[in-house]
Design a protein around this motif. Structure first.
Motif, PDB file in Angstrom:
ATOM      1  N   LEU A 128       0.837  -1.208   0.000  1.00  0.00           N
ATOM      2  CA  LEU A 128       0.000   0.000   0.000  1.00  0.00           C
ATOM      3  C   LEU A 128       0.868   1.253   0.000  1.00  0.00           C
ATOM      4  CD1 LEU A 128      -2.699  -0.976   2.657  1.00  0.00           C
ATOM      5  CD2 LEU A 128      -3.095  -0.653   0.221  1.00  0.00           C
ATOM      6  N   GLU A 129       1.853   1.258   0.865  1.00  0.00           N
ATOM      7  CA  GLU A 129       2.714   2.434   1.042  1.00  0.00           C
ATOM      8  C   GLU A 129       3.435   2.813  -0.246  1.00  0.00           C
ATOM      9  OE1 GLU A 129       3.842   5.503   2.923  1.00  0.00           O
ATOM     10  OE2 GLU A 129       3.415   3.992   4.445  1.00  0.00           O
ATOM     11  N   LEU A 130       3.884   1.799  -0.985  1.00  0.00           N
ATOM     12  CA  LEU A 130       4.691   2.053  -2.171  1.00  0.00           C
ATOM     13  C   LEU A 130       3.884   2.253  -3.446  1.00  0.00           C
ATOM     14  CD1 LEU A 130       7.536  -0.554  -1.554  1.00  0.00           C
ATOM     15  CD2 LEU A 130       7.624   1.909  -1.149  1.00  0.00           C
ATOM     16  N   HIS A 131       2.752   1.573  -3.565  1.00  0.00           N
ATOM     17  CA  HIS A 131       2.074   1.528  -4.863  1.00  0.00           C
ATOM     18  C   HIS A 131       0.639   2.057  -4.884  1.00  0.00           C
ATOM     19  CE1 HIS A 131       5.480  -0.750  -6.365  1.00  0.00           C
ATOM     20  NE2 HIS A 131       5.361  -1.574  -5.347  1.00  0.00           N
ATOM     21  N   VAL A 132       0.027   2.271  -3.734  1.00  0.00           N
ATOM     22  CA  VAL A 132      -1.361   2.735  -3.712  1.00  0.00           C
ATOM     23  C   VAL A 132      -1.493   4.124  -3.090  1.00  0.00           C
ATOM     24  CG1 VAL A 132      -3.698   2.274  -2.854  1.00  0.00           C
ATOM     25  CG2 VAL A 132      -2.264   0.386  -3.660  1.00  0.00           C
ATOM     26  N   LEU A 133      -0.951   4.300  -1.908  1.00  0.00           N
ATOM     27  CA  LEU A 133      -1.141   5.556  -1.181  1.00  0.00           C
ATOM     28  C   LEU A 133      -0.532   6.784  -1.858  1.00  0.00           C
ATOM     29  CD1 LEU A 133      -0.771   4.331   2.515  1.00  0.00           C
ATOM     30  CD2 LEU A 133      -2.833   4.618   1.115  1.00  0.00           C
ATOM     31  N   PRO A 134       0.593   6.654  -2.583  1.00  0.00           N
ATOM     32  CA  PRO A 134       1.101   7.860  -3.259  1.00  0.00           C
ATOM     33  C   PRO A 134       0.083   8.485  -4.211  1.00  0.00           C
ATOM     34  CG  PRO A 134       2.808   6.186  -3.192  1.00  0.00           C
ATOM     35  CD  PRO A 134       1.537   5.533  -2.707  1.00  0.00           C
ATOM     36  N   LYS A 135      -0.804   7.680  -4.805  1.00  0.00           N
ATOM     37  CA  LYS A 135      -1.791   8.192  -5.757  1.00  0.00           C
ATOM     38  C   LYS A 135      -3.174   8.371  -5.132  1.00  0.00           C
ATOM     39  CE  LYS A 135       0.441   6.320  -9.891  1.00  0.00           C
ATOM     40  NZ  LYS A 135       0.292   5.429 -11.079  1.00  0.00           N
ATOM     41  N   LEU A 136      -3.554   7.452  -4.234  1.00  0.00           N
ATOM     42  CA  LEU A 136      -4.920   7.490  -3.701  1.00  0.00           C
ATOM     43  C   LEU A 136      -4.994   7.833  -2.214  1.00  0.00           C
ATOM     44  CD1 LEU A 136      -6.428   4.268  -5.374  1.00  0.00           C
ATOM     45  CD2 LEU A 136      -6.479   6.624  -6.210  1.00  0.00           C
ATOM     46  N   GLY A 137      -3.846   7.990  -1.571  1.00  0.00           N
ATOM     47  CA  GLY A 137      -3.811   8.192  -0.130  1.00  0.00           C
ATOM     48  C   GLY A 137      -4.612   9.371   0.388  1.00  0.00           C
ATOM     49  N   LYS A 138      -4.647  10.474  -0.361  1.00  0.00           N
ATOM     50  CA  LYS A 138      -5.353  11.678   0.090  1.00  0.00           C
ATOM     51  C   LYS A 138      -6.790  11.747  -0.418  1.00  0.00           C
ATOM     52  CE  LYS A 138      -1.135  14.438   0.501  1.00  0.00           C
ATOM     53  NZ  LYS A 138      -0.420  15.666   0.060  1.00  0.00           N
ATOM     54  N   MET A 139      -7.235  10.698  -1.071  1.00  0.00           N
ATOM     55  CA  MET A 139      -8.578  10.681  -1.657  1.00  0.00           C
ATOM     56  C   MET A 139      -9.579  10.146  -0.639  1.00  0.00           C
ATOM     57  SD  MET A 139      -9.528   9.009  -5.319  1.00  0.00           S
ATOM     58  CE  MET A 139     -11.075   9.370  -6.138  1.00  0.00           C
ATOM     59  N   ARG A 147     -12.120   2.518 -11.425  1.00  0.00           N
ATOM     60  CA  ARG A 147     -11.252   3.187 -12.393  1.00  0.00           C
ATOM     61  C   ARG A 147     -10.028   3.775 -11.705  1.00  0.00           C
ATOM     62  NH1 ARG A 147     -16.438   3.897 -13.952  1.00  0.00           N
ATOM     63  NH2 ARG A 147     -16.672   5.647 -12.518  1.00  0.00           N
ATOM     64  N   ASP A 148     -10.231   4.337 -10.513  1.00  0.00           N
ATOM     65  CA  ASP A 148      -9.098   4.868  -9.753  1.00  0.00           C
ATOM     66  C   ASP A 148      -8.111   3.747  -9.420  1.00  0.00           C
ATOM     67  OD1 ASP A 148     -10.251   7.499  -9.557  1.00  0.00           O
ATOM     68  OD2 ASP A 148     -11.578   6.743  -7.997  1.00  0.00           O
ATOM     69  N   ILE A 149      -8.640   2.617  -8.997  1.00  0.00           N
ATOM     70  CA  ILE A 149      -7.786   1.488  -8.618  1.00  0.00           C
ATOM     71  C   ILE A 149      -7.068   0.926  -9.840  1.00  0.00           C
ATOM     72  CG2 ILE A 149      -7.764  -0.807  -7.579  1.00  0.00           C
ATOM     73  CD1 ILE A 149     -10.306   0.046  -6.030  1.00  0.00           C
ATOM     74  N   ARG A 150      -7.804   0.798 -10.940  1.00  0.00           N
ATOM     75  CA  ARG A 150      -7.183   0.297 -12.171  1.00  0.00           C
ATOM     76  C   ARG A 150      -6.033   1.192 -12.602  1.00  0.00           C
ATOM     77  NH1 ARG A 150     -10.433   1.508 -17.401  1.00  0.00           N
ATOM     78  NH2 ARG A 150      -9.772   3.563 -16.625  1.00  0.00           N
ATOM     79  N   ASP A 151      -6.263   2.494 -12.635  1.00  0.00           N
ATOM     80  CA  ASP A 151      -5.225   3.421 -13.093  1.00  0.00           C
ATOM     81  C   ASP A 151      -4.010   3.409 -12.164  1.00  0.00           C
ATOM     82  OD1 ASP A 151      -6.974   4.061 -15.101  1.00  0.00           O
ATOM     83  OD2 ASP A 151      -7.658   5.941 -14.197  1.00  0.00           O
ATOM     84  N   THR A 152      -4.238   3.130 -10.885  1.00  0.00           N
ATOM     85  CA  THR A 152      -3.151   3.104  -9.913  1.00  0.00           C
ATOM     86  C   THR A 152      -2.282   1.868 -10.059  1.00  0.00           C
ATOM     87  OG1 THR A 152      -4.441   4.391  -8.304  1.00  0.00           O
ATOM     88  CG2 THR A 152      -2.614   3.075  -7.438  1.00  0.00           C
ATOM     89  N   LEU A 153      -2.897   0.715 -10.290  1.00  0.00           N
ATOM     90  CA  LEU A 153      -2.149  -0.542 -10.329  1.00  0.00           C
ATOM     91  C   LEU A 153      -1.735  -0.985 -11.731  1.00  0.00           C
ATOM     92  CD1 LEU A 153      -4.057  -2.637  -7.628  1.00  0.00           C
ATOM     93  CD2 LEU A 153      -1.915  -1.360  -7.399  1.00  0.00           C
ATOM     94  N   ALA A 154      -2.307  -0.357 -12.750  1.00  0.00           N
ATOM     95  CA  ALA A 154      -1.992  -0.765 -14.131  1.00  0.00           C
ATOM     96  C   ALA A 154      -0.492  -0.774 -14.425  1.00  0.00           C
ATOM     97  CB  ALA A 154      -2.729   0.128 -15.123  1.00  0.00           C
ATOM     98  N   PRO A 155       0.302   0.218 -13.956  1.00  0.00           N
ATOM     99  CA  PRO A 155       1.737   0.224 -14.291  1.00  0.00           C
ATOM    100  C   PRO A 155       2.505  -0.987 -13.770  1.00  0.00           C
ATOM    101  CG  PRO A 155       1.026   2.397 -13.557  1.00  0.00           C
ATOM    102  CD  PRO A 155      -0.102   1.462 -13.260  1.00  0.00           C
TER     103      PRO A 155
END
Length: 401
Positions: A128-139, A147-155
């Motif tokens: 979570l710390e490395l791959h999810v929270l940098p993009k979605l942590g403040k949401m 769609r938010d989750i897909r765009d976050t993990l797609a890379p």
């Protein structure tokens, strides 16, 4: 008969002196003695008169105040108290504005007791710390969708498949945690995101391990007497995982038995029984040698404090030019058991600390095969110290068992 409304003009608002002025339909313009100007809605609910602040002028314009007054008068006509209804809506809004980072930290905190070492190693939280929270942590968690989750993990979905899978799993846990807190979240968001991401192309890669025939040569090369080398020797001899070995405390050893606390055993979250490891004569010799370095009761202390890190043994092997990793010695041991012994499956799996059979089967089988494992580990320990002979110019090693 409708009450008169829209009595005031913008020009009048600026010119009015201290006092209260009606705009009609319960909306009042209040000019305080200190010059402050604000809007107030007067209404009657259940026989009692109330005054509800609608904001300060000119931040809230005449037009905006009239719209607000109309909205809340409609609430009153619906039989509700406008002030209480506004507070309820505000609480609902605040409840649904919890950001994902706060939810993730709370979820992690509530699960620490289930994790090895209370999760201090960070392996549960790091995806979570490395791959999810940098993009979605403040949401706000209530606003996160597939769609938010897909765009976050797609890379990383294909290139780092295992990490991405863990990140999605942890995020799903966070969403369920948020729902348990009463937040309005989409519990299907992670499943829908997985459908959008598609099937992963990446194939799981096993941790590199030495062929069991090559382990004795490596074992005998660990002759420097350092803490790291002693830890590697005992790791090989016991076939346990790194965590319990690194945290081995002298009070866990009683004669030729090392008892690992249940909470330190991976895959045994619900276990109530500790795991007994029979120590071969060679393992006991290694422990006796390592005892000279013990600090605060720990057999393998770190340089400054605590115990040696998870990377210490791996870095040692890497400096030797090896691609194999310490955890791979468990595979080496298991292959040796399968190819060089006639050990029953349940005994072999128990030797690795694996849970064998279903819950019902385990409830009837009370043995941990200690005596069979004692003989097996003695045989494995002896295999590491026999003479090693190399054949021809190759690197294959023949071990007489």
């Amino acid at each position: 008969m409708a009450r008169p409304k829209n009595k005031l003009t913008n020009a009048e608002l600026k010119a009015k002196g201290p006092g209260k002025y009606s705009d009609g339909d319960g909306l009042w313009f209040h000019v305080r003695a200190d010059g402050g100007r604000q809007w107030v809605l007067r209404y009657t609910s259940y026989g009692r008169r109330h005054e509800m602040g609608l904001g300060a002028y000119p931040g809230v314009s005449l037009k905006a105040a009239r719209l607000e007054a109309e909205k809340w008068q409609a609430v009153v006509r619906d039989g509700k108290d406008a002030i209480k209804e506004r507070e309820r809506q505000r609480r609902d809004a605040e409840r649904n504005l919890h950001i994902l980072r706060d939810i993730a930290l709370d979820a992690f905190e509530s699960r620490k007791a289930e994790l090895k070492g209370d999760g201090k190693a960070g392996r549960w939280f790091s995806p979570l710390e490395l791959h999810v929270l940098p993009k979605l942590g403040k949401m706000p968690v209530s606003q996160i969708d597939q769609r938010d989750i897909r765009d976050t993990l797609a890379p990383i979905w294909h290139d780092k498949a295992d990490t991405a899978r863990k990140a999605l799993n942890r995020l799903s846990i966070c969403m369920r945690h948020a729902a348990a807190l009463g937040l309005d979240v989409d519990l299907q968001a992670t499943d829908k995101a997985k459908a959008l991401l598609g099937k992963q192309r990446h194939k799981a890669q096993h941790i590199p391990s030495l062929n069991w025939r090559e382990v004795p040569a490596f074992y005998q090369s660990l002759d420097g007497g350092t803490i790291t080398e002693l830890a590697l020797r005992l790791l090989i001899l016991t076939a346990v995982r790194s965590y319990p070995l690194r945290h081995l405390h002298l009070d866990q050893i009683d004669g030729d038995i090392w008892t690992i606390p249940a909470e330190a055993m991976k895959g045994r979250k619900d276990a109530t029984e500790d795991f007994r490891v029979p120590l071969s004569q060679e393992a006991q010799r290694v422990i006796a040698e390592a005892t000279l370095f013990a600090r605060d009761g720990f057999l393998f202390p770190g340089v400054r404090k605590g115990v040696i890190s998870d990377m210490t043994m791996g870095k040692f092997m890497e400096r030797r030019g090896m691609v194999e990793r310490p955890h791979g010695f468990r595979s080496s041991f298991r292959d040796w058991v399968a190819e060089a012994t006639n050990t029953p499956h349940d005994v072999a799996e128990t030797a690795l600390g694996h849970i064998v059979g279903g819950a019902v089967e385990r409830s009837y089988r009370r043995t941990d095969f200690l005596e069979q494992r004692r003989a097996l580990m003695e045989r494995w320990g002896s295999a590491q110290i026999v003479d090693v002979k190399r054949r021809g110019k190759g690197e294959s090693v023949v071990v007489s068992l």
